[in-house]
Design a protein around this motif. Sequence first.
Motif, mmCIF file in Angstrom:
data_model
loop_
_atom_site.group_PDB
_atom_site.id
_atom_site.type_symbol
_atom_site.label_atom_id
_atom_site.label_comp_id
_atom_site.label_asym_id
_atom_site.label_seq_id
_atom_site.Cartn_x
_atom_site.Cartn_y
_atom_site.Cartn_z
ATOM 1 N N SER A 1 0.848 -1.192 0.000
ATOM 2 C CA SER A 1 0.000 0.000 0.000
ATOM 3 C C SER A 1 0.881 1.238 0.000
ATOM 4 O O SER A 1 2.068 1.186 0.344
ATOM 5 C CB SER A 1 -0.936 0.006 1.210
ATOM 6 O OG SER A 1 -0.181 0.006 2.418
ATOM 7 N N ILE B 1 0.730 5.539 1.052
ATOM 8 C CA ILE B 1 0.009 6.586 1.771
ATOM 9 C C ILE B 1 0.786 7.887 1.657
ATOM 10 O O ILE B 1 2.010 7.893 1.492
ATOM 11 C CB ILE B 1 -0.202 6.224 3.257
ATOM 12 C CG1 ILE B 1 1.147 6.029 3.950
ATOM 13 C CG2 ILE B 1 -1.080 4.997 3.400
ATOM 14 C CD1 ILE B 1 1.024 5.808 5.455
ATOM 15 N N GLY C 1 -3.885 1.122 4.156
ATOM 16 C CA GLY C 1 -3.873 1.901 2.928
ATOM 17 C C GLY C 1 -4.211 1.064 1.705
ATOM 18 O O GLY C 1 -4.483 -0.142 1.780
ATOM 19 N N ARG D 1 -3.408 3.292 -4.203
ATOM 20 C CA ARG D 1 -3.565 4.621 -4.798
ATOM 21 C C ARG D 1 -3.726 5.629 -3.684
ATOM 22 O O ARG D 1 -4.517 5.430 -2.750
ATOM 23 C CB ARG D 1 -4.747 4.676 -5.755
ATOM 24 C CG ARG D 1 -4.918 6.034 -6.425
ATOM 25 C CD ARG D 1 -6.019 6.023 -7.470
ATOM 26 N NE ARG D 1 -6.188 7.342 -8.065
ATOM 27 C CZ ARG D 1 -5.493 7.813 -9.077
ATOM 28 N NH1 ARG D 1 -4.566 7.044 -9.627
ATOM 29 N NH2 ARG D 1 -5.701 9.015 -9.558
ATOM 30 N N ALA D 2 -2.971 6.739 -3.783
ATOM 31 C CA ALA D 2 -3.058 7.808 -2.790
ATOM 32 C C ALA D 2 -2.856 9.128 -3.510
ATOM 33 O O ALA D 2 -1.769 9.398 -4.023
ATOM 34 C CB ALA D 2 -2.016 7.627 -1.691
#
Length: 658
Positions: free
Chosen positions: A20, A22, A40, A43-44
């Motif tokens: 993930s 973040i 998370g 995609r962030a």
Amino acid sequence: MSGPRANSFFLGNSSGVNFSIILSSVDEETGKLQPANCSGSKRAGDWNLTVTPGMDGSKVTVSLTRNLQLCLPNGTDCCTTPLCVVETLQVLACRDSVMLAHLLIQAEIYANSSFTGNVSENATIIPNQAFQPLGSCPCDLTAGACDVRCCCDPECAPDLKQLFDELCFTGVFGGDVNPPFDQLCSSQSMEYIPDWFPFLCVQSSLNNTPFLGYFYHGSISTPRAPAFKIPLQTSLGRLFTGYSQGDPVMTEENEYFTIPQRSMAGQCVENAPVAYLQDFDVECLTNLASYKEGLLRDVRINTGTGDFIQQNVIYQTITDTGKFITESENLHASEVLCQNVTFAEHYMFIWKEKNIEQINVTVFLGSLCDGEILAQRFTVKFQSVKSTNATELFGNPGYQVGKPVKAANMNASDTFGSLNIWQPAGRGLCTLATSTPVLFGLDSFSGCLLEVGINEDCSFLRGNVTEKLNSLIQATHVGKRDNSSYSDLNDWVEIIRLDPSNSDTNVISGNLHGNCPDIPANLNIRIIYADVGAVQGIPWREILAVQISYSTIIWQFQCGLICGNSTSFFPITASVQFIKVPAQPPIPMTRFQINYTEFDCNRNDVCWPELFYPLTHFYTGEPYSQCLAKGLSLAFLVLLAAMMSNPWFSKLWNSSLV
């Protein structure tokens, strides 16, 4: 990172690992990053995370999805300032809500300001460079801006030109692309004009100027497909006059005969050409999913004279696969898929002088199943038809490229020695790495990783690294030739050792943990050799000297956000460099060559000592009769000019007119 994409690698088994990304913000009061968790996604904000699984790890790619173009007036979806992106990212690898690894990324990305206008569909018309200059102002190097001292730049305003009006670039670079040349009759640029200048000057317009030669009349080259093919003779008949050492072995289709080999980076190259008279023995790791069949067995090989021979192939089955299977996963019997694949291929080339007489191939087959890692082995050996020993070239005692360097330990009862470098495997740890012999003529660079703790004792670390580096050199002498005798000391050269400085690292570093100076991190092996002759057209190479030295660094413990009592990896390396020197010292330069460099033909375009070279028999550009006729005509003109320049000739001419 400073670009829109960054790559990293996660080492180890990634099965069940959740990756993930973040966006992290800094606490204004404490100045620390906010703690991360495993909740998370991939995609962030404007960032995407892509994970590509591999055999021993996974490739993690972080990419930016937003537009990096600098904003035009009234523009949207663009960068308003040159520094477009300033963000802090964290990439997390979690399994069952437990963080296994994390990566901190500080992104500072500037906007792409290389183009700020609309694309025009009009094609630029390039003038013919043979008749007019390609650029009327060569010093105009910056589009849309004034170049200082470039007075022909149309972007320079008149008030700006006044700042450097007296310092403008001159000549062709400054815009004077058609200056009057010295040979022009109307030109008075030469300080000294000879008396015969009006008779031999050139009457021409400035449009026909020799300065047009400054602009190259280019041509368009057609692209070629990057295939393993070599352009040979197009006429029928014999294609070769014989192989030389290092030449690629060719097939009937004018393609390279390829066998998987290991590159300098340690990776296996599937389609690597086989070089004539160069042996090798490599291992390549593969699994059932990535397994590929090699070259077809019915490919015929060019012998070197235009004839073609078939490979003599023998197939054998391997029952004990323990020497080839390096890793196996526990799978259910119902899920296992197996296939009969090639475990090893051994090639024996029988050669004579510059030709290949015979090729014997032994192929070992076995069963490979899912979850197993196969170490395929490929060997190539060249054996002379007159040789009784398959490891030696007949009649040539010198080293051949690709053969192991012969070493000896004269201080031991068993004089056999070794000169090796590392051959990492798996995660690249030194505890798992094996060694491979140093091959003559092949520069190499390898290394491994050593696990070191933050509280490591500097003296112990230095001794441990030195011991591992010295384990590669189990020899005191190196053989001058490939057939050096262990009983004759004159056949060997002693290894020159430059030991690292032995300093008390703990005293220097004091109580500072994770910091040790003078750690020997690299072993340098330099081998000096020379070509002392040739046997049957094959160079006879001898080793003249061998030096071993160490490169020291200041080791510092590397850790992430929190160090704790974790361990880090310390890379130690070994490099091999072969230096070729002339067999005899070069002839020293004479005093004339040192003082009068303008007469040295090797360092000047004009070679005065070879002024009359076209009149000699060594010149083959034109028939000798034409060269002699032109030389006599030139001598006559020179003699006539010398006569006309004398005062008595003018008196004789005036008296004849009276």
